[in-house]
Scaffold this motif. Structure first.
Motif, PDB file in Angstrom:
ATOM      1  N   GLN A  14       0.906  -1.329  -0.152  1.00 22.75           N
ATOM      2  CA  GLN A  14       0.095   0.169  -0.223  1.00 22.75           C
ATOM      3  C   GLN A  14       0.856   1.254   0.068  1.00 22.75           C
ATOM      4  N   ALA A  15       1.929   1.206  -0.525  1.00 26.33           N
ATOM      5  CA  ALA A  15       3.075   2.359  -0.587  1.00 26.33           C
ATOM      6  C   ALA A  15       3.326   2.580  -2.241  1.00 26.33           C
ATOM      7  N   PHE A  16       3.031   3.739  -2.697  1.00 30.81           N
ATOM      8  CA  PHE A  16       3.147   3.831  -4.110  1.00 30.81           C
ATOM      9  C   PHE A  16       3.839   5.176  -4.524  1.00 30.81           C
ATOM     10  N   CYS A  17       4.616   5.168  -5.722  1.00 30.33           N
ATOM     11  CA  CYS A  17       5.180   6.453  -6.127  1.00 30.33           C
ATOM     12  C   CYS A  17       3.986   7.285  -6.872  1.00 30.33           C
ATOM     13  N   ALA A  18       4.325   8.508  -6.764  1.00 27.61           N
ATOM     14  CA  ALA A  18       3.467   9.526  -7.513  1.00 27.61           C
ATOM     15  C   ALA A  18       3.872   9.210  -8.903  1.00 27.61           C
ATOM     16  N   GLY A  19       2.640   9.289  -9.712  1.00 31.45           N
ATOM     17  CA  GLY A  19       2.783   8.716 -11.168  1.00 31.45           C
ATOM     18  C   GLY A  19       2.875   7.425 -11.438  1.00 31.45           C
ATOM     19  N   HIS A 104       1.165  12.786 -11.118  1.00 29.89           N
ATOM     20  CA  HIS A 104       2.648  12.940 -10.813  1.00 29.89           C
ATOM     21  C   HIS A 104       2.915  14.210  -9.991  1.00 29.89           C
ATOM     22  N   SER A 105       1.839  14.896  -9.787  1.00 29.73           N
ATOM     23  CA  SER A 105       1.960  16.197  -8.992  1.00 29.73           C
ATOM     24  C   SER A 105       1.497  16.084  -7.611  1.00 29.73           C
ATOM     25  N   LEU A 106       1.229  14.882  -7.048  1.00 34.11           N
ATOM     26  CA  LEU A 106       0.740  14.788  -5.566  1.00 34.11           C
ATOM     27  C   LEU A 106       1.964  14.874  -4.880  1.00 34.11           C
ATOM     28  N   PRO A 107       1.709  15.611  -3.600  1.00 37.98           N
ATOM     29  CA  PRO A 107       2.771  15.451  -2.741  1.00 37.98           C
ATOM     30  C   PRO A 107       3.021  14.323  -1.827  1.00 37.98           C
ATOM     31  N   SER A 108       3.895  13.854  -1.284  1.00 38.86           N
ATOM     32  CA  SER A 108       4.114  12.811  -0.373  1.00 38.86           C
ATOM     33  C   SER A 108       3.112  12.793   0.845  1.00 38.86           C
ATOM     34  N   SER A 109       3.091  11.567   1.223  1.00 40.21           N
ATOM     35  CA  SER A 109       1.991  11.424   2.364  1.00 40.21           C
ATOM     36  C   SER A 109       3.190  11.874   3.752  1.00 40.21           C
ATOM     37  N   VAL A 144       1.565   7.698  -0.653  1.00 39.06           N
ATOM     38  CA  VAL A 144       2.161   8.067  -1.709  1.00 39.06           C
ATOM     39  C   VAL A 144       3.404   8.917  -1.586  1.00 39.06           C
ATOM     40  N   SER A 145       4.430   8.589  -2.268  1.00 39.20           N
ATOM     41  CA  SER A 145       5.680   9.258  -2.164  1.00 39.20           C
ATOM     42  C   SER A 145       5.924   9.806  -3.579  1.00 39.20           C
ATOM     43  N   ASN A 146       6.145  11.243  -3.464  1.00 46.03           N
ATOM     44  CA  ASN A 146       7.006  11.880  -4.715  1.00 46.03           C
ATOM     45  C   ASN A 146       8.250  11.624  -4.892  1.00 46.03           C
ATOM     46  N   ASP A 300      19.349  -1.192 -14.662  1.00 46.73           N
ATOM     47  CA  ASP A 300      18.801  -1.296 -15.907  1.00 46.73           C
ATOM     48  C   ASP A 300      17.227  -0.944 -15.613  1.00 46.73           C
ATOM     49  N   ASP A 301      16.676  -0.848 -14.293  1.00 46.85           N
ATOM     50  CA  ASP A 301      15.640  -0.521 -14.182  1.00 46.85           C
ATOM     51  C   ASP A 301      15.311   0.616 -13.072  1.00 46.85           C
ATOM     52  N   GLY A 302      15.752   1.762 -13.319  1.00 49.44           N
ATOM     53  CA  GLY A 302      15.947   2.903 -12.434  1.00 49.44           C
ATOM     54  C   GLY A 302      14.842   3.245 -11.983  1.00 49.44           C
ATOM     55  N   TYR A 303      13.532   3.263 -12.798  1.00 54.24           N
ATOM     56  CA  TYR A 303      12.436   3.678 -11.810  1.00 54.24           C
ATOM     57  C   TYR A 303      12.078   2.727 -10.753  1.00 54.24           C
ATOM     58  N   SER A 304      12.088   1.532 -11.013  1.00 55.86           N
ATOM     59  CA  SER A 304      12.073   0.339 -10.206  1.00 55.86           C
ATOM     60  C   SER A 304      12.718   0.702  -8.746  1.00 55.86           C
ATOM     61  N   GLU A 305      14.006   0.988  -8.842  1.00 51.45           N
ATOM     62  CA  GLU A 305      14.759   1.258  -7.814  1.00 51.45           C
ATOM     63  C   GLU A 305      14.352   2.334  -7.097  1.00 51.45           C
ATOM     64  N   GLN A 306      13.886   3.460  -7.777  1.00 50.09           N
ATOM     65  CA  GLN A 306      13.289   4.500  -6.904  1.00 50.09           C
ATOM     66  C   GLN A 306      12.201   4.298  -6.151  1.00 50.09           C
ATOM     67  N   CYS A 307      11.502   3.397  -6.847  1.00 49.74           N
ATOM     68  CA  CYS A 307      10.228   3.062  -5.992  1.00 49.74           C
ATOM     69  C   CYS A 307      10.692   2.250  -4.679  1.00 49.74           C
ATOM     70  N   ASN A 308      11.486   1.555  -4.873  1.00 46.77           N
ATOM     71  CA  ASN A 308      12.235   0.677  -3.663  1.00 46.77           C
ATOM     72  C   ASN A 308      12.764   1.509  -2.506  1.00 46.77           C
ATOM     73  N   LEU A 309      13.123   2.650  -3.199  1.00 43.95           N
ATOM     74  CA  LEU A 309      13.919   3.627  -2.002  1.00 43.95           C
ATOM     75  C   LEU A 309      12.523   4.425  -1.557  1.00 43.95           C
ATOM     76  N   VAL A 310      11.779   4.590  -2.099  1.00 49.23           N
ATOM     77  CA  VAL A 310      10.545   5.481  -1.729  1.00 49.23           C
ATOM     78  C   VAL A 310       9.984   4.877  -0.760  1.00 49.23           C
ATOM     79  N   THR A 311       9.642   3.664  -0.809  1.00 50.48           N
ATOM     80  CA  THR A 311       8.901   2.986   0.421  1.00 50.48           C
ATOM     81  C   THR A 311       9.713   2.743   1.789  1.00 50.48           C
ATOM     82  N   ARG A 312      10.939   3.378   1.845  1.00 51.72           N
ATOM     83  CA  ARG A 312      11.569   3.251   3.000  1.00 51.72           C
ATOM     84  C   ARG A 312      11.176   4.365   3.992  1.00 51.72           C
TER      85      ARG A 312
END
Length: 330
Positions: A14-19, A104-109, A144-146, A300-312
């Motif tokens: 239940q944690a998601f990246c904006a966008g 994409h424009s939503l601020p983080s929780s 949500v994490s921007n 190879d999957d930069g966006y996936s790596e970003q999402c993993n970081l965000v959920t921390r």
């Protein structure tokens, strides 16, 4: 009468990246066949502040009234099933998949631990609309994490700030002759949770007093736009040393990323370095820093790596709970 079990099942955490996209399903368990007009799923979010008179007095705010405000950030509803052709749903288990794209424009929780009435929160709500009956619904929170990428070139450069106090001006609180100057340098302007801030202090002391200690504090400032209580500071991490600093480290603790894209609530960070003299005089400098939710990685999957970081980062147990509603219907 018949029992109905209604809940939302998400295919991911239940944690998601904006966008990104929320994929899930509404599950409806019926004991008996029921007439249903439609089933909706709503994704909503708002920024909210409420400061009671007690909290204002506790924070020594010059405000005599109960102050509150809110800002709706998103409110999107999609129909996952319509009974225009077949109003009756048979007894048994029914599933209705859905897919909702997060803007994409939503601020983080965000949830302010020491100010319970201040938050940025999002949720998913499933509603069963029945003819001539009260709507039945269930809701779950989502985080949500921007993306705040502190791997960008504007965040990786060192920064330096200095301050000087003269005996004849602002430095008149020192009874000794001469002046004292302090320059503070950090290795970067932006960091993620777990990163170490490397701090160096260059001090020129032209007084008869000695430097007794240096203290650095990471401050989180929660600012409420257009309100008297604009700033709440929380000491997150403190390090002290009674020597001149060269490459001292302060680790970024678990906290929310910087939030500057919300009209109502903003979250910023700064490092405050306080120099104490043996004559009890002080000199303080502040450096603004950005707490990010991701760093650019060579993967190879930069966006996936970003999402993993965000959920921390901005995660609370309540945001990761499972919610369902069970009720009796006629």
């Amino acid at each position: 009468m018949g029992r109905i079990l209604l809940y939302i099942d998400l295919f991911e955490k239940q944690a998601f990246c904006a966008g990104s996209t929320i994929n899930g399903k509404v599950v409806l368990q019926l004991e008996k066949a029921k007439m249903v007009d439609k089933i909706n799923v709503t994704f909503s979010g708002r920024a909210y502040i409420f400061v009671s008179e007690f909290e204002q007095e506790l924070k020594k705010e010059k405000c005599s009234h109960i102050d509150s405000d809110q800002e709706n950030l998103v409110d999107f509803t999609t129909t996952v099933w319509s009974g225009s052709n077949q109003q009756f749903l048979d007894a048994g288990r029914h599933t209705f998949p859905f897919s909702i794209e997060i803007p994409h424009s939503l601020p983080s929780s965000f949830l302010c631990e020491n100010l319970k009435g201040c938050h940025i929160a999002y949720g998913l709500k499933a509603t069963v609309v029945r003819p001539k009956k009260k709507d039945q619904s269930t809701e779950i929170p989502v985080s949500v994490s921007n993306i705040v990428d502190v791997g960008h070139s504007s965040f990786v450069n060192p920064q330096c700030v200095s301050s000087t106090k003269e005996k004849c001006s602002l430095f008149k609180c020192f009874s000794n002759n001469g002046h004292i100057a302090m320059a503070i340098t950090t290795n970067h302007c932006g960091y993620c949770v777990g990163d170490s801030v490397i701090i160096s202090a260059d001090i020129e002391n032209h007084t008869n007093s000695k430097v007794s200690s240096l203290q650095t504090t990471l401050m989180r400032n929660v600012m409420h736009k257009d309100h008297v209580h604009k700033k709440y500071c929380t000491i997150l991490e403190t390090a002290e040393d009674n020597k001149i600093w060269t490459k001292k480290m302060l680790q970024i603790p678990s906290t929310s990323p910087s939030i500057t894209d919300c009209h109502l609530v903003k979250v910023t960070y700064e490092l405050k370095v306080k120099l104490r003299m043996t004559n009890k005089s002080k000199l303080t400098v502040s450096l603004p820093i950005t707490i990010g939710s991701a760093k650019e990685e060579s993967s190879d999957d930069g966006y996936s790596e970003q999402c993993n970081l965000v959920t921390r980062y901005p995660s609370n147990d309540t945001l990761l709970s499972v919610s369902s509603t069970e009720c009796l219907l006629d």
